[in-house]
Scaffold this active site. Structure first.
Site, PDB file in Angstrom:
ATOM      1  N   SER A 177       0.884  -1.174   0.000  1.00 42.58           N
ATOM      2  CA  SER A 177       0.000   0.000   0.000  1.00 42.58           C
ATOM      3  C   SER A 177       0.916   1.216   0.000  1.00 42.58           C
ATOM      4  CB  SER A 177      -0.837  -0.014   1.289  1.00 42.58           C
ATOM      5  OG  SER A 177      -1.444   1.239   1.524  1.00 42.58           O
ATOM      6  N   TYR A 230      -1.855  -1.192  10.559  1.00 46.43           N
ATOM      7  CA  TYR A 230      -1.864  -1.375   9.094  1.00 46.43           C
ATOM      8  C   TYR A 230      -0.524  -0.927   8.496  1.00 46.43           C
ATOM      9  CZ  TYR A 230      -3.768  -1.200   4.302  1.00 46.43           C
ATOM     10  OH  TYR A 230      -4.003  -1.404   2.958  1.00 46.43           O
TER      11      TYR A 230
HETATM   12  N1  NAD Z   1      -8.593  -0.564  -1.476  1.00 46.60           N
HETATM   13  C1  NAD Z   1      -7.613   0.228  -1.128  1.00 46.60           C
HETATM   14  O1  NAD Z   1      -7.791   1.443  -1.021  1.00 46.60           O
HETATM   15  C2  NAD Z   1      -6.236  -0.348  -0.893  1.00 46.60           C
HETATM   16  C3  NAD Z   1      -5.145   0.530  -0.898  1.00 46.60           C
HETATM   17  C4  NAD Z   1      -3.880   0.017  -0.671  1.00 46.60           C
HETATM   18  C5  NAD Z   1      -3.710  -1.340  -0.460  1.00 46.60           C
HETATM   19  N2  NAD Z   1      -4.797  -2.174  -0.459  1.00 46.60           N
HETATM   20  C6  NAD Z   1      -4.545  -3.611  -0.215  1.00 46.60           C
HETATM   21  O2  NAD Z   1      -5.134  -4.351  -1.271  1.00 46.60           O
HETATM   22  C7  NAD Z   1      -5.356  -5.692  -0.820  1.00 46.60           C
HETATM   23  C8  NAD Z   1      -6.729  -6.139  -1.252  1.00 46.60           C
HETATM   24  O3  NAD Z   1      -7.699  -5.406  -0.533  1.00 46.60           O
HETATM   25  P1  NAD Z   1      -8.994  -4.775  -1.224  1.00 46.60           P
HETATM   26  O4  NAD Z   1      -8.855  -3.304  -1.156  1.00 46.60           O
HETATM   27  O5  NAD Z   1      -9.259  -5.432  -2.502  1.00 46.60           O
HETATM   28  O6  NAD Z   1     -10.109  -5.162  -0.117  1.00 46.60           O
HETATM   29  P2  NAD Z   1     -11.297  -6.251  -0.186  1.00 46.60           P
HETATM   30  O7  NAD Z   1     -11.808  -6.322   1.215  1.00 46.60           O
HETATM   31  O8  NAD Z   1     -12.239  -5.897  -1.270  1.00 46.60           O
HETATM   32  O9  NAD Z   1     -10.548  -7.596  -0.560  1.00 46.60           O
HETATM   33  C9  NAD Z   1      -9.729  -8.285   0.374  1.00 46.60           C
HETATM   34  C10 NAD Z   1      -9.956  -9.775   0.183  1.00 46.60           C
HETATM   35  O10 NAD Z   1      -9.106 -10.489   1.103  1.00 46.60           O
HETATM   36  C11 NAD Z   1      -9.881 -11.535   1.685  1.00 46.60           C
HETATM   37  N3  NAD Z   1      -9.314 -11.932   2.983  1.00 46.60           N
HETATM   38  C12 NAD Z   1      -9.376 -11.258   4.162  1.00 46.60           C
HETATM   39  N4  NAD Z   1      -8.783 -11.976   5.126  1.00 46.60           N
HETATM   40  C13 NAD Z   1      -8.325 -13.117   4.547  1.00 46.60           C
HETATM   41  C14 NAD Z   1      -7.622 -14.244   5.038  1.00 46.60           C
HETATM   42  N5  NAD Z   1      -7.277 -14.352   6.334  1.00 46.60           N
HETATM   43  N6  NAD Z   1      -7.299 -15.235   4.174  1.00 46.60           N
HETATM   44  C15 NAD Z   1      -7.676 -15.152   2.859  1.00 46.60           C
HETATM   45  N7  NAD Z   1      -8.351 -14.115   2.352  1.00 46.60           N
HETATM   46  C16 NAD Z   1      -8.662 -13.104   3.188  1.00 46.60           C
HETATM   47  C17 NAD Z   1     -11.274 -10.958   1.811  1.00 46.60           C
HETATM   48  O11 NAD Z   1     -12.259 -11.968   1.954  1.00 46.60           O
HETATM   49  C18 NAD Z   1     -11.393 -10.186   0.510  1.00 46.60           C
HETATM   50  O12 NAD Z   1     -11.926 -10.983  -0.523  1.00 46.60           O
HETATM   51  C19 NAD Z   1      -5.142  -5.665   0.686  1.00 46.60           C
HETATM   52  O13 NAD Z   1      -3.860  -6.206   0.994  1.00 46.60           O
HETATM   53  C20 NAD Z   1      -5.191  -4.190   1.021  1.00 46.60           C
HETATM   54  O14 NAD Z   1      -4.462  -3.880   2.191  1.00 46.60           O
HETATM   55  C21 NAD Z   1      -6.047  -1.701  -0.674  1.00 46.60           C
END
Ligand code: NAD
Length: 277
Positions: A140, A153
């Protein structure tokens, strides 16, 4: 990896958001896809199959080394091995370091950091044995700068950045052709603001202060109004894998805050608040 067609991409956190979009973007390139998540994968699997590629799926918790290893074995059996592994599953916890409960720390580091560690330990030896392929770790911008109010985080994501950088050095030192990228997006509208849906009962949250609750609301709004979509970010990931680009900074405006952090370190002055720049 110039040619992706016919190769195999594995994605954790594939049921929602960035993981789902990455899995479908790789399928659009003609890659077979292996999907993993704690949540149900039937829908994304169906969407991938509509693109005419082979799929496999496993419900798992990335914080379990055994389950991640079982996922790698499943892919070896069903799709003949992995070429691209996206260690992407993640959750978010708000709060200052002293307010976060042990449950907040253990759950978040278990998924965001140990999930990536397990992915690296299970998949990198397999990629090295094939002398090719690519690792994409989702960090991130919170892995490069330190926004206030999300200590747990930030710690998890900074760790993923250094894990990825060191992995790239170590692979290169060994003469390996395995590529590495670290994905560092800013706000993208996904399910991340509702990460609590996946919190196991054994990791109870800390009590939220009024400051934390207010910031949580602000973050929810910021995520919901993110200008780039998950599909945009997924396309950037596909391009980075093809071009073997290490840092994937999808939101270039954040570079000012990254520069400010680096300058503060080099000048040995107190860190400026990146959200106030
Ligand atoms: N959306 C943002 O703004 C953003 C920004 C920077 C980084 N990220 C990172 O992107 C990645 C994906 O997140 P997202 O934004 O798509 O959110 P999201 O919640 O839409 O997707 C996350 C997915 O991870 C799964 N998950 C959670 N815990 C789990 C576990 N213990 N084992 C297996 N699967 C698990 C959830 O069920 C979900 O499908 C994350 O690592 C998040 O930190 C997101």
């Amino acid at each position: 990896m110039k040619e992706l067609k016919g190769k195999v991409a594995a994605v954790t956190g594939a049921a929602s958001g960035l993981g789902r979009a990455m899995a479908l973007a790789f399928a659009d390139e003609g890659m077979h896809v292996a999907l993993a998540d704690v949540a149900d994968l039937a829908d994304v699997r169906q969407q991938a199959e509509k693109r005419g590629v082979r799929t496999t799926a496993m419900k798992l918790d990335v914080s379990s080394a055994e389950e991640v290893e079982a996922f790698a074995k499943l892919i070896d059996r069903e799709l003949g091995g992995t070429d691209v592994i996206c260690n992407n599953a993640g959750v978010a916890t708000p709060g200052a370091a002293w307010e976060a409960s042990l449950g907040d720390w253990q759950w978040t580091l278990g998924v965001n950091l140990w999930g990536v560690i397990h992915g690296v330990r299970s998949f990198v030896p397999r990629l090295m044995a094939r002398d090719g392929g690519h690792v994409v770790n989702t960090a991130s911008v919170a892995g490069i700068i330190s926004p206030p109010g999300s200590s747990v985080y930030n710690v998890s994501k900074h760790a993923v950045v250094t894990l990825s950088e060191t992995l790239a050095h170590d692979l290169r030192e060994r003469g390996s052709r395995v590529g590495v990228s670290v994905l560092c997006p800013a706000y993208v509208p996904t399910g991340i603001s509702n990460a609590e849906r996946n919190r196991p009962a054994q990791y109870p949250p800390g009590e939220r202060s009024p400051e934390t609750l207010a910031r949580q609301q602000m973050m929810k709004k910021a995520v919901a109004s993110g200008k780039l979509s998950a599909d945009d970010v997924a396309r950037a990931v596909v391009q980075a894998v093809k071009a073997e680009r290490f840092y994937i900074l999808t939101h270039p405006r954040i570079k000012g805050a990254i520069g400010a952090r680096m300058e503060d370190i080099l000048q040995e002055r107190p860190p400026r608040n990146p959200m106030a720049l």
